[in-house]
Design an enzyme around this catalytic site. Structure first.
Site, PDB file in Angstrom:
ATOM      1  N   ASP A   1     -35.126 -10.329  -3.343  1.00 52.13           N
ATOM      2  CA  ASP A   1     -35.041 -11.784  -3.477  1.00 52.13           C
ATOM      3  C   ASP A   1     -36.393 -12.357  -3.895  1.00 52.13           C
ATOM      4  O   ASP A   1     -37.391 -11.631  -3.955  1.00 52.13           O
ATOM      5  CB  ASP A   1     -34.530 -12.448  -2.179  1.00 52.13           C
ATOM      6  CG  ASP A   1     -35.378 -12.108  -0.942  1.00 52.13           C
ATOM      7  OD1 ASP A   1     -36.516 -11.610  -1.085  1.00 52.13           O
ATOM      8  OD2 ASP A   1     -34.888 -12.345   0.173  1.00 52.13           O
TER       9      ASP A   1
ATOM     10  N   ASN B   1     -31.885 -16.231  11.374  1.00 58.74           N
ATOM     11  CA  ASN B   1     -30.557 -16.847  11.237  1.00 58.74           C
ATOM     12  C   ASN B   1     -29.508 -15.833  10.770  1.00 58.74           C
ATOM     13  O   ASN B   1     -28.391 -16.205  10.442  1.00 58.74           O
ATOM     14  CB  ASN B   1     -30.618 -18.042  10.275  1.00 58.74           C
ATOM     15  CG  ASN B   1     -31.018 -17.644   8.861  1.00 58.74           C
ATOM     16  OD1 ASN B   1     -31.162 -16.464   8.551  1.00 58.74           O
ATOM     17  ND2 ASN B   1     -31.195 -18.623   8.002  1.00 58.74           N
TER      18      ASN B   1
ATOM     19  N   HIS C   1     -29.710 -13.867   8.105  1.00 54.91           N
ATOM     20  CA  HIS C   1     -29.611 -13.630   6.660  1.00 54.91           C
ATOM     21  C   HIS C   1     -30.057 -12.212   6.292  1.00 54.91           C
ATOM     22  O   HIS C   1     -30.811 -11.570   7.026  1.00 54.91           O
ATOM     23  CB  HIS C   1     -30.377 -14.699   5.862  1.00 54.91           C
ATOM     24  CG  HIS C   1     -31.869 -14.598   5.896  1.00 54.91           C
ATOM     25  ND1 HIS C   1     -32.687 -15.646   5.545  1.00 54.91           N
ATOM     26  CD2 HIS C   1     -32.719 -13.592   6.226  1.00 54.91           C
ATOM     27  CE1 HIS C   1     -33.950 -15.275   5.653  1.00 54.91           C
ATOM     28  NE2 HIS C   1     -33.999 -14.033   6.067  1.00 54.91           N
TER      29      HIS C   1
ATOM     30  N   GLU D   1     -27.947 -16.611   2.987  1.00 56.01           N
ATOM     31  CA  GLU D   1     -28.030 -17.424   4.188  1.00 56.01           C
ATOM     32  C   GLU D   1     -26.659 -17.521   4.865  1.00 56.01           C
ATOM     33  O   GLU D   1     -25.637 -17.163   4.249  1.00 56.01           O
ATOM     34  CB  GLU D   1     -28.531 -18.823   3.807  1.00 56.01           C
ATOM     35  CG  GLU D   1     -29.914 -18.836   3.130  1.00 56.01           C
ATOM     36  CD  GLU D   1     -31.074 -18.707   4.102  1.00 56.01           C
ATOM     37  OE1 GLU D   1     -30.956 -17.988   5.119  1.00 56.01           O
ATOM     38  OE2 GLU D   1     -32.126 -19.328   3.843  1.00 56.01           O
TER      39      GLU D   1
HETATM   40  P1  PGA Z   1     -39.557 -11.045   8.879  1.00 57.39           P
HETATM   41  O1  PGA Z   1     -38.437 -11.545   7.859  1.00 57.39           O
HETATM   42  O2  PGA Z   1     -39.691  -9.575   8.657  1.00 57.39           O
HETATM   43  O3  PGA Z   1     -40.794 -11.792   8.485  1.00 57.39           O
HETATM   44  O4  PGA Z   1     -39.073 -11.381  10.240  1.00 57.39           O
HETATM   45  C1  PGA Z   1     -37.222 -10.892   7.817  1.00 57.39           C
HETATM   46  C2  PGA Z   1     -36.251 -11.643   6.959  1.00 57.39           C
HETATM   47  O5  PGA Z   1     -36.266 -12.888   6.944  1.00 57.39           O
HETATM   48  O6  PGA Z   1     -35.450 -11.006   6.282  1.00 57.39           O
END
Ligand code: PGA
Length: 243
Positions: free
Chosen positions: A70, A135, A137, A142
């Site tokens: 992404d 959340n 995702h 999302e």
């Molecule tokens: P993080 O992000 O490793 O910074 O917790 C993970 C994500 O949002 O996929």
């Protein structure tokens, strides 16, 4: 369908070592493997470990190609906080190539569709490594993302934008939209590795692994895949009822 593999390790170094084993293993099995990689805090130690292993000759990824899963939309490849900058800073590993969607693409929807098409035409991802958002995702799919969701432009949730505020210097600087491989693109990978660490992820890890498959928790769609490994530290695994 094979059950999901759940591996629980103690501490960041062990998590990074095991993730590096899996990524190096994919490149060992198939030198020209296509590997999807995430950004985030979770994989930082893994990428440092990969850098060390590549430098020592313990891991050879020189024929493997990386695809970022992404990127933000509405920025340049030099904008601090973008995934483009993240990979340049943290993924200092001599892959054959690292392909990242262009955050400044003039037609972002067409751009990310073409990016996903290029992966399919090249034979598909052999391994896709994922983090999981607070959340639920995966990549920028999302909550609300269907299992069949294609590569597309998405409106980022407040939770996702807040998670990146520091990297962009301020919440106001975080783009409102992202470019993401779709859930369907991620599920098309031949193997998936999901990494999570810390108690902040524990309830989402449980929902994704033990809850119903639902668009409310996009990571729950991973239950449909036949080769998923969840690599968790003790805290992230803390709410699982089956260990
Ligand atoms: P993080 O992000 O490793 O910074 O917790 C993970 C994500 O949002 O996929």
């Amino acid at each position: 369908m094979a059950p999901m593999q759940i591996e629980i390790v103690s501490g960041e170094a062990a998590l990074a070592a095991r993730a590096a084993d899996i990524i190096c293993g994919a490149a060992h099995t198939k030198p020209d493997a296509l590997i999807g990689l995430p950004t985030g805090n979770t994989p930082l130690a893994t990428y440092a470990e990969l850098t060390r292993r590549a430098a020592s000759g313990a891991c050879d990824v020189r024929a493997a190609t990386v695809y970022a899963i992404d990127e933000f939309a509405g920025a340049t490849r030099a904008t601090p906080g973008t995934n483009s900058v993240f990979y340049r800073q943290h993924l200092r590993v001599p892959f054959r190539a690292v392909h990242i969607p262009n955050p400044g693409a003039g037609d972002p929807g067409e751009h990310i569709r073409a990016f996903a098409d290029a992966i399919r035409r090249a034979g598909g991802l052999d391994l896709c490594v994922l983090g999981i958002g607070v959340n639920g995702h995966i990549a920028f799919n999302e909550p609300g993302s269907a299992a069949a969701a294609p590569a597309r432009v998405v409106e980022l949730t407040a939770a996702s934008r807040e998670a990146h505020a520091e990297a962009f210097g301020a919440l106001a600087n975080v783009p409102a939209h992202g470019l993401t491989l779709g859930v369907a693109d991620l599920l098309a990978a031949k193997a998936i590795l999901v990494m999570a660490q810390g108690g902040g992820k524990a309830s989402m890890v449980r929902a994704a692994i033990e809850g119903p498959q639902t668009a409310d928790v996009p990571s729950s769609w991973l239950q449909r895949h036949h080769d998923v490994t969840w690599l968790l530290d003790e805290a992230a695994a803390g709410q699982l009822s089956r260990r």
